[in-house]
Motif scaffolding. Structure first.
Motif, PDB file in Angstrom:
ATOM      1  N   GLU A  77      -4.522  20.380  11.002  1.00 18.32           N
ATOM      2  CA  GLU A  77      -3.299  19.612  10.780  1.00 18.32           C
ATOM      3  C   GLU A  77      -3.599  18.381   9.918  1.00 18.32           C
ATOM      4  O   GLU A  77      -4.720  17.862   9.927  1.00 18.32           O
ATOM      5  N   TRP A  78      -2.585  17.915   9.198  1.00 17.51           N
ATOM      6  CA  TRP A  78      -2.721  16.681   8.422  1.00 17.51           C
ATOM      7  C   TRP A  78      -2.960  15.521   9.387  1.00 17.51           C
ATOM      8  O   TRP A  78      -2.378  15.467  10.466  1.00 17.51           O
ATOM      9  N   THR A  79      -3.789  14.573   8.974  1.00 20.01           N
ATOM     10  CA  THR A  79      -3.963  13.359   9.768  1.00 20.01           C
ATOM     11  C   THR A  79      -2.674  12.548   9.692  1.00 20.01           C
ATOM     12  O   THR A  79      -1.837  12.764   8.808  1.00 20.01           O
ATOM     13  N   GLU A  80      -2.537  11.593  10.598  1.00 20.52           N
ATOM     14  CA  GLU A  80      -1.372  10.709  10.560  1.00 20.52           C
ATOM     15  C   GLU A  80      -1.396   9.949   9.235  1.00 20.52           C
ATOM     16  O   GLU A  80      -2.451   9.507   8.784  1.00 20.52           O
ATOM     17  N   THR A  81      -0.239   9.815   8.625  1.00 20.26           N
ATOM     18  CA  THR A  81      -0.154   9.113   7.342  1.00 20.26           C
ATOM     19  C   THR A  81      -0.552   7.652   7.522  1.00 20.26           C
ATOM     20  O   THR A  81      -0.137   7.000   8.473  1.00 20.26           O
ATOM     21  N   SER A  82      -1.371   7.170   6.601  1.00 13.35           N
ATOM     22  CA  SER A  82      -1.822   5.777   6.667  1.00 13.35           C
ATOM     23  C   SER A  82      -0.657   4.824   6.428  1.00 13.35           C
ATOM     24  O   SER A  82       0.382   5.212   5.900  1.00 13.35           O
ATOM     25  N   ALA A  83      -0.867   3.575   6.805  1.00 13.48           N
ATOM     26  CA  ALA A  83       0.119   2.543   6.494  1.00 13.48           C
ATOM     27  C   ALA A  83       0.159   2.354   4.980  1.00 13.48           C
ATOM     28  O   ALA A  83      -0.835   2.594   4.283  1.00 13.48           O
ATOM     29  N   CYS A  84       1.275   1.910   4.475  1.00 14.39           N
ATOM     30  CA  CYS A  84       1.404   1.644   3.046  1.00 14.39           C
ATOM     31  C   CYS A  84       0.444   0.515   2.659  1.00 14.39           C
ATOM     32  O   CYS A  84       0.240  -0.425   3.435  1.00 14.39           O
ATOM     33  N   THR A  85      -0.128   0.597   1.486  1.00 14.81           N
ATOM     34  CA  THR A  85      -1.095  -0.410   1.033  1.00 14.81           C
ATOM     35  C   THR A  85      -0.437  -1.751   0.733  1.00 14.81           C
ATOM     36  O   THR A  85      -1.122  -2.761   0.638  1.00 14.81           O
ATOM     37  N   VAL A  86       0.866  -1.782   0.552  1.00 15.34           N
ATOM     38  CA  VAL A  86       1.599  -3.023   0.289  1.00 15.34           C
ATOM     39  C   VAL A  86       2.935  -2.962   1.016  1.00 15.34           C
ATOM     40  O   VAL A  86       3.385  -1.898   1.424  1.00 15.34           O
ATOM     41  N   THR A  87       3.599  -4.118   1.171  1.00 14.19           N
ATOM     42  CA  THR A  87       4.922  -4.125   1.785  1.00 14.19           C
ATOM     43  C   THR A  87       6.029  -4.128   0.729  1.00 14.19           C
ATOM     44  O   THR A  87       7.183  -3.885   1.044  1.00 14.19           O
ATOM     45  N   CYS A  88       5.675  -4.410  -0.524  1.00 14.38           N
ATOM     46  CA  CYS A  88       6.651  -4.398  -1.606  1.00 14.38           C
ATOM     47  C   CYS A  88       5.912  -4.330  -2.937  1.00 14.38           C
ATOM     48  O   CYS A  88       4.708  -4.555  -2.987  1.00 14.38           O
ATOM     49  N   GLY A  89       6.632  -3.979  -3.966  1.00 15.61           N
ATOM     50  CA  GLY A  89       6.036  -3.976  -5.298  1.00 15.61           C
ATOM     51  C   GLY A  89       5.346  -2.678  -5.690  1.00 15.61           C
ATOM     52  O   GLY A  89       4.836  -2.555  -6.793  1.00 15.61           O
ATOM     53  N   GLY A  90       5.306  -1.699  -4.813  1.00 12.45           N
ATOM     54  CA  GLY A  90       4.732  -0.394  -5.151  1.00 12.45           C
ATOM     55  C   GLY A  90       3.323  -0.204  -4.634  1.00 12.45           C
ATOM     56  O   GLY A  90       2.403  -0.880  -5.060  1.00 12.45           O
ATOM     57  N   GLY A  91       3.155   0.696  -3.694  1.00 11.47           N
ATOM     58  CA  GLY A  91       1.846   0.993  -3.132  1.00 11.47           C
ATOM     59  C   GLY A  91       1.729   2.475  -2.832  1.00 11.47           C
ATOM     60  O   GLY A  91       2.526   3.285  -3.304  1.00 11.47           O
TER      61      GLY A  91
END
Length: 120
Positions: free
Chosen positions: A14-28
């Motif tokens: 199974e796929w691992t849990e998706t990581s947190a986004c690298t940023v909160t805004c501006g594109g990550g």
């Protein structure tokens, strides 16, 4: 396969849990991975990617308001007896939910406080 052990193809876990986004805004980006249980006895390898990366946090970042420089101080409103001088500044922004400028947009000070001459 007959008398030989049958080949066993590789199998994705199974796929691992998706990581947190690298940023909160501006594109990550955010990512997830999976492991291929190796093929055995000549079986086929797993097909596809072992990791995936998706875009996230694409909303604009908040930009707080910023004061421009104060305007040149005005001339005193009188030449004696107490008057006022003033100056102003403009707030640029805010944008995308940023904080407003703090403080006053104008200021006034006293000037020419000496007594006016009296003819006598």
């Amino acid at each position: 396969c007959g008398e030989q052990p049958c080949p066993v193809d590789g199998v994705w876990q199974e796929w691992t849990e998706t990581s947190a986004c690298t940023v909160t805004c501006g594109g990550g980006t955010k990512s997830s991975a999976r492991i291929c249980i190796a093929p055995q006895r000549g079986g086929k390898a797993c097909e596809g990617d072992a990791s995936k990366i998706d875009n996230c946090g694409e909303q604009e970042c908040p930009v707080d308001g910023v004061w421009q420089e104060w305007t040149e101080t005005s001339a005193c409103t009188v030449t004696c007896g107490g008057g006022t001088i003033s100056s102003a500044r403009k707030c640029i922004g805010p944008q995308h939910g940023g904080k407003a400028c703090e403080g006053d947009a104008s200021k006034t000070d006293s000037c020419e406080e000496q007594l006016c001459p009296v003819d006598g």
